[in-house]
Structures are given as C-alpha cells and as structure tokens.
Design a protein around this motif. Sequence first.
Motif, mmCIF file in Angstrom:
data_model
loop_
_atom_site.group_PDB
_atom_site.id
_atom_site.type_symbol
_atom_site.label_atom_id
_atom_site.label_comp_id
_atom_site.label_asym_id
_atom_site.label_seq_id
_atom_site.Cartn_x
_atom_site.Cartn_y
_atom_site.Cartn_z
ATOM 1 N N TYR A 505 137.086 71.051 98.878
ATOM 2 C CA TYR A 505 136.716 69.773 99.494
ATOM 3 C C TYR A 505 137.720 69.376 100.576
ATOM 4 O O TYR A 505 137.328 68.882 101.645
ATOM 5 C CB TYR A 505 136.638 68.701 98.409
ATOM 6 C CG TYR A 505 136.445 67.302 98.941
ATOM 7 C CD1 TYR A 505 135.249 66.929 99.554
ATOM 8 C CD2 TYR A 505 137.461 66.347 98.829
ATOM 9 C CE1 TYR A 505 135.062 65.649 100.036
ATOM 10 C CE2 TYR A 505 137.280 65.064 99.308
ATOM 11 C CZ TYR A 505 136.082 64.712 99.917
ATOM 12 O OH TYR A 505 135.918 63.434 100.404
ATOM 13 N N THR A 506 138.998 69.602 100.342
ATOM 14 C CA THR A 506 140.024 69.238 101.317
ATOM 15 C C THR A 506 139.872 70.030 102.604
ATOM 16 O O THR A 506 140.064 69.499 103.702
ATOM 17 C CB THR A 506 141.431 69.454 100.722
ATOM 18 O OG1 THR A 506 141.571 68.652 99.548
ATOM 19 C CG2 THR A 506 142.526 69.093 101.718
ATOM 20 N N TYR A 515 131.053 69.691 112.011
ATOM 21 C CA TYR A 515 130.887 70.379 110.724
ATOM 22 C C TYR A 515 130.519 69.369 109.641
ATOM 23 O O TYR A 515 129.577 69.578 108.862
ATOM 24 C CB TYR A 515 132.172 71.110 110.340
ATOM 25 C CG TYR A 515 132.106 71.702 108.942
ATOM 26 C CD1 TYR A 515 131.634 72.992 108.737
ATOM 27 C CD2 TYR A 515 132.488 70.953 107.824
ATOM 28 C CE1 TYR A 515 131.545 73.527 107.452
ATOM 29 C CE2 TYR A 515 132.403 71.480 106.542
ATOM 30 C CZ TYR A 515 131.932 72.766 106.360
ATOM 31 O OH TYR A 515 131.843 73.283 105.085
ATOM 32 N N ARG A 516 131.252 68.263 109.573
ATOM 33 C CA ARG A 516 131.034 67.299 108.495
ATOM 34 C C ARG A 516 129.658 66.655 108.594
ATOM 35 O O ARG A 516 129.013 66.390 107.575
ATOM 36 C CB ARG A 516 132.142 66.254 108.510
ATOM 37 C CG ARG A 516 133.480 66.821 108.008
ATOM 38 C CD ARG A 516 134.595 65.805 107.981
ATOM 39 N NE ARG A 516 135.170 65.586 109.293
ATOM 40 C CZ ARG A 516 135.053 64.469 109.985
ATOM 41 N NH1 ARG A 516 134.374 63.444 109.491
ATOM 42 N NH2 ARG A 516 135.613 64.348 111.168
ATOM 43 N N PRO A 527 127.868 74.029 100.712
ATOM 44 C CA PRO A 527 129.229 73.772 100.252
ATOM 45 C C PRO A 527 130.171 74.947 100.527
ATOM 46 O O PRO A 527 129.809 76.108 100.322
ATOM 47 C CB PRO A 527 129.062 73.566 98.738
ATOM 48 C CG PRO A 527 127.637 73.185 98.561
ATOM 49 C CD PRO A 527 126.879 73.924 99.617
ATOM 50 N N LEU A 528 131.354 74.626 100.978
ATOM 51 C CA LEU A 528 132.364 75.654 101.261
ATOM 52 C C LEU A 528 132.810 76.313 99.957
ATOM 53 O O LEU A 528 132.903 75.672 98.913
ATOM 54 C CB LEU A 528 133.552 75.018 101.969
ATOM 55 C CG LEU A 528 134.703 75.946 102.363
ATOM 56 C CD1 LEU A 528 135.243 75.575 103.750
ATOM 57 C CD2 LEU A 528 135.845 75.903 101.348
ATOM 58 N N GLU A 529 133.090 77.616 100.043
ATOM 59 C CA GLU A 529 133.460 78.400 98.867
ATOM 60 C C GLU A 529 134.816 79.057 99.073
ATOM 61 O O GLU A 529 135.111 79.569 100.158
ATOM 62 C CB GLU A 529 132.395 79.476 98.623
ATOM 63 C CG GLU A 529 132.614 80.321 97.389
ATOM 64 C CD GLU A 529 131.477 81.298 97.155
ATOM 65 O OE1 GLU A 529 131.363 81.798 96.025
ATOM 66 O OE2 GLU A 529 130.707 81.573 98.109
ATOM 67 N N SER A 580 132.909 73.750 96.705
ATOM 68 C CA SER A 580 133.148 72.327 96.908
ATOM 69 C C SER A 580 132.082 71.533 96.164
ATOM 70 O O SER A 580 130.884 71.804 96.296
ATOM 71 C CB SER A 580 133.102 72.007 98.403
ATOM 72 O OG SER A 580 133.393 70.646 98.628
ATOM 73 N N GLN A 581 132.522 70.552 95.384
ATOM 74 C CA GLN A 581 131.590 69.753 94.573
ATOM 75 C C GLN A 581 131.256 68.411 95.201
ATOM 76 O O GLN A 581 130.460 67.645 94.646
ATOM 77 C CB GLN A 581 132.186 69.539 93.177
ATOM 78 C CG GLN A 581 132.420 70.831 92.407
ATOM 79 C CD GLN A 581 131.145 71.626 92.195
ATOM 80 O OE1 GLN A 581 130.140 71.091 91.727
ATOM 81 N NE2 GLN A 581 131.169 72.912 92.567
ATOM 82 N N LYS A 582 131.893 68.111 96.337
ATOM 83 C CA LYS A 582 131.646 66.845 97.029
ATOM 84 C C LYS A 582 131.315 67.126 98.482
ATOM 85 O O LYS A 582 131.729 68.145 99.037
ATOM 86 C CB LYS A 582 132.875 65.940 96.936
ATOM 87 C CG LYS A 582 133.262 65.544 95.524
ATOM 88 C CD LYS A 582 134.472 64.628 95.503
ATOM 89 C CE LYS A 582 135.767 65.369 95.810
ATOM 90 N NZ LYS A 582 136.960 64.508 95.655
ATOM 91 N N THR A 583 130.571 66.250 99.087
ATOM 92 C CA THR A 583 130.313 66.391 100.521
ATOM 93 C C THR A 583 131.352 65.596 101.292
ATOM 94 O O THR A 583 131.747 64.495 100.868
ATOM 95 C CB THR A 583 128.902 65.881 100.883
ATOM 96 O OG1 THR A 583 128.746 64.548 100.410
ATOM 97 C CG2 THR A 583 127.846 66.774 100.284
#
Length: 595
Positions: A505-506, A515-516, A527-529, A580-583
């Motif tokens: 997430y960071t 991107y966001r 989600p980024l991995e 990532s678990q959050k947007t």
Amino acid sequence: MLPRFDPTNPIACFSVLEDVTTNVKQIQDSVLEAILSRNAQTEYLRGLLNGQVDKQSFKKNVPVVTYEDYRCYIDRIANGESHDLICDRPFSLLLASTGTSGGVPKLIPLTAEDMEQRILFASLYAPLVFKHIQGLSEGKSLMFYFVTRESETASGLPVRFMFTCVLKSVNPTNSFLWDRVQICPHAISICEDTAQSMYCQLLCGLLQRENVARLGAHYGSSFLKVIKFLEDHWHELCLNIRTARLSDWITDVQCVSAIGKFLTAPNPDLASLIEQECNKPSWEAIVRRLWPKAKCIEAIVTGSMAQYIPMLDFYCGGLPLISSSYGSSECFLGINVNPLSKPCDVSYTIIPSMGYFEFLEVDKDHQNADHDLAKNAPVIDLVDVKIGHDYELLVTSFSGLYRYRLGDVLRVTGFYNNAPQFYFVGRQKVVLSIDIDKTYEEDLHNAVTNAKLLLEPHDIMLTDFTSRVDSSSIPGHYVLYWELGRKFKDAKLELDRDVMEECCYTVEESLDSVYRKQRKHDKSIGPLEIKVVKPGAFDELMNFSLSRGSSLSQYKTPRSVTSEEAVKILEATVVSEFLSQKTPSWETREMHSGR
C-alpha cells in the motif's frame, strides 16, 4: 579536449580543473568547432551540413538522435565498413555499454585519442580525494576491479567494456604507478575468471589489512557483492592465511604468482583475528572491523545505486561513501569536487572539455520521454542551464556521436566556477506502465524507499528489487520482486503479512496521481503485488545477464524486467506473495498538492 598535464602532480591537476571549469563557454565552442571541422566530410555529417560547420548550421540541421536512430551506422562499422561513416579517425574498439538495445549491450565507438582523454579525466579527480580526506596517503587502495573477456565484431574490431579498457591500458612492464596506489597487483585485477579474481583480491586485502586506507568498487552494488562473496568464503580465506597455502581451485597462473609475493609464511594470529570478527552474530561494520585504518568507501551510490546506501552503511560502519565521477560508455562527463558530501547531496561538475553538451528540459510529467516531443523541444547549451531545472543530456563526442540522447535526467544544483553542477536524478525511462500511467525509475525508487522503512523495526533489510507489469490478470497490476535479509546471521526470516501488505500500500501511495486515479476510480489497474524471492535470486539474475555478455564491474540490477527468461528466473525463486489490501488515496492528496 583536456590539455596534457602530469597526472602525478596534484598542483597541475588542480590548475587544469580550475581552468576548464572557468572558461566553460569558450571551451564548449572550441570543442564543437573541433569536432565539426574534423568530421565535416564523414558520410553522416556531410549529408546534413553540406560543408557548413558553424554552430547555427549544426543546431539547425543535425537531428537529436537515440541509439536506435544511429544503430545502422555502428552496425556497418562493426561489419567492416570504414570509420569515416561517422568519424575522421579510426576506432580502436567498440565499447559495450551497460545500457541495452534489444536485450544486448549497445556498441559505442571509441578512438585511441578519446581513450587517452578519459584516462586524463580520471586523473583530475584523484587529488580531490586526498585533499578532503586525511590519512589516505598513509596507506593504499583496495579497489575491486573485474574485467570481462573481450569479443570482436565480424570484421575483427575488438568489443570491450569500459573498465576492461582502463585496466588493460596499464602497461604491465611499467606498472609502478599502479603498485604505488593499489593493494592488489595489477595481474590479479585483469584475471578474466571473476571468482578467482575476487577471491585473490580479498586475500591480498586481508593479508595487508593494516595498509588499506580506502576500499571500493565501481558501483555500490558491486561492493556489496564482494561483501557477500567474503561472507561465503571467509573460512577458506582464513585457512589460506593460517597455512600459507593457496586453495587448489585458484589456478590462474598470474593470480598464483602475484599472491605468492604476499602469502609467504603461515599467519595464525591474523587468521584467528579475521575468524573472530566474521564469527560474530552480526556483520554490522564488518568492513571497518576488518580494515581498521580505512577512511572511506569509494563507489557510485547515486541514481539507481542509492537503493544500496543503507546496506553499505550497515556493513561499512558509517565510513564516508564517495561517488567520484559521472560518466558513460558514450562520454566521461563530470567529477564530484566535494567528495565528502552526503550521497543524497552529490552533484557532479561537468568537465566541458570532454565533449559538446546540450540539454533538453524535462518537465514534471516527463513529457520528453516521447521521442517525437523531444525532437521539437528547445535544446539548451551547457552555459544556459538554470538551477533547479531538470534536463536530459545530449552528447556530441570526439568519437562520432552527434546530439546523442544519453537518457540520463540531471538536475542543476549550482556552479563550480562557471561549470554547472548536476544531481543525477535517474534514467529518462518508463519502467512500468499499464494504461495511461507512466512510472519512471526515480518514481519507483522513491516509492520503494518509503515502503522499506516499514521493515526497519523488524531488523529486515531490502537487499535488492526489480519490477514488472503482470498483464495476465484483469486488470493488469504492478509486481515488485524483493529480496530480503536479516541484520543478524542465521536469524530466520519471518515476514508479518500485515507489514508486507502495508508495504504494498505504501508503494502505491507514493506513486503519482495518474497511477492512483487509475487504481482508485478508473479501476484500470489492479492491486500492487510484492513477491519475496529467496536469497541469491538476484545473483541468479545477474549471472543470467553476465552469460549474455554483461560485465560484473558495470552490472546494474534492472529496475524492471521484460524478458521471459529473466521473469522465469525470478518466478522460480518466489517464496511468498503479498497484495495491497487498500486502494491509495486520490482526492485528498490532489487538494493538498494544489493541482
């Protein structure tokens, strides 16, 4: 070009440095005039200038080019056509660049005259280190150098990496200058077997540990590979020292002969001392402990190498990290006139005698990365750059490159006399993109730097990373490969899923607004991995690159991988995966940024 001077005379070196950084405009105009008058009748310039060699005609008629635009001329020379396609003087060899084109090193032509200039350029820097760091003259340098076996083109023109050229330019029958400065004999440094060379350089350094005043390698990553090699081989090195018997697998004749001058008698006390230090639970400050009189570490730690600063600080115990110079296969460019500046503050002073330098201004959206836009962008002379602005560098060289886009982004930080000083921002290259998002090397590095801070409370270090886009998922997403290590030997690496997901997430939070927005609102990016790979995975990636012709001295971990072979190597080493678990936020940050 640089005037001839005595490179062993510090006063002469300082005098030349002051002169070339004071008369910048005059020197730049003279350099361009010399290059054009020499090469006006080459096939390339003749077709563009029609005999006109003034500066205005050059800027109007000679296009800004990339390697791909120029490749046909270099390919023709490699296949046996005359040097006067692009240069009035014959090429002594082709340099293999660390940059790649189509997955293989670029080939950059080099004349013997240009090679001599590069050696003089390196001499300008040496007195600065001795001026700023006390005690260096009381010992020698343990600099780890590695050569790569040279190849040749179909026409027989040699192909070498830059460091191989420099090392092999030393006359072995007249190497007293080398021996006066370096701990390790020249014969060991030019051994083409990297493992034997590294082992013997370490052995020389340990046997003469009290005489080592500074250590280093060309890149910070290369020096860390030496430390890792030491970690794997210190038991064997100690046995050699204890018994005065060299390991049987060291078979290179020159290495064996050179080591024999130092490994003359058993030294059990030294072996026990090294064993005591290497056996400690942590290798923190191991360099300072093994070489107690070292004053600094000399290695480039700017640009993509900044990733390795925390690890270098850990292993080197806070010894000053010195980035000496800025150069490329295409041209040697600048030196760091303030060697003791912090790595994050290093600026390089451009030496105007080395080539003719122009600049394309880079806006905050990196629009110049579009080649067509760059062709229409205004080109600025070296003397006209402005403090705080970012530029992409163009090089016109004595070896036949004209208005060549180097791909490096530089930020002007000030002036030394009248010569601009530049901070190396990074490569002008999109490393990740799925939709309209464009993540550049600098953006990715900053995002990873923010994320890895979450690992520090857990005594975990990020030892290396790269990335790729995974388009097999819908929507596609960014994948980061992280190799992690513990600060204490033999400590088990246990990862907290919450911490790693927060790292994902960071990274996303640190990327730009495009991107966001694509992630949060348009849902066009997944989600980024982060995929954690086993220890040694990046060594395997490096070995793959070396097997395809890269040089250990000049190898840099790619910040993104696209080849199927490289991806397979990394995927085969994955031990855990986190998403990532959050947007990431978007609206709030946009309001605060004032955009």
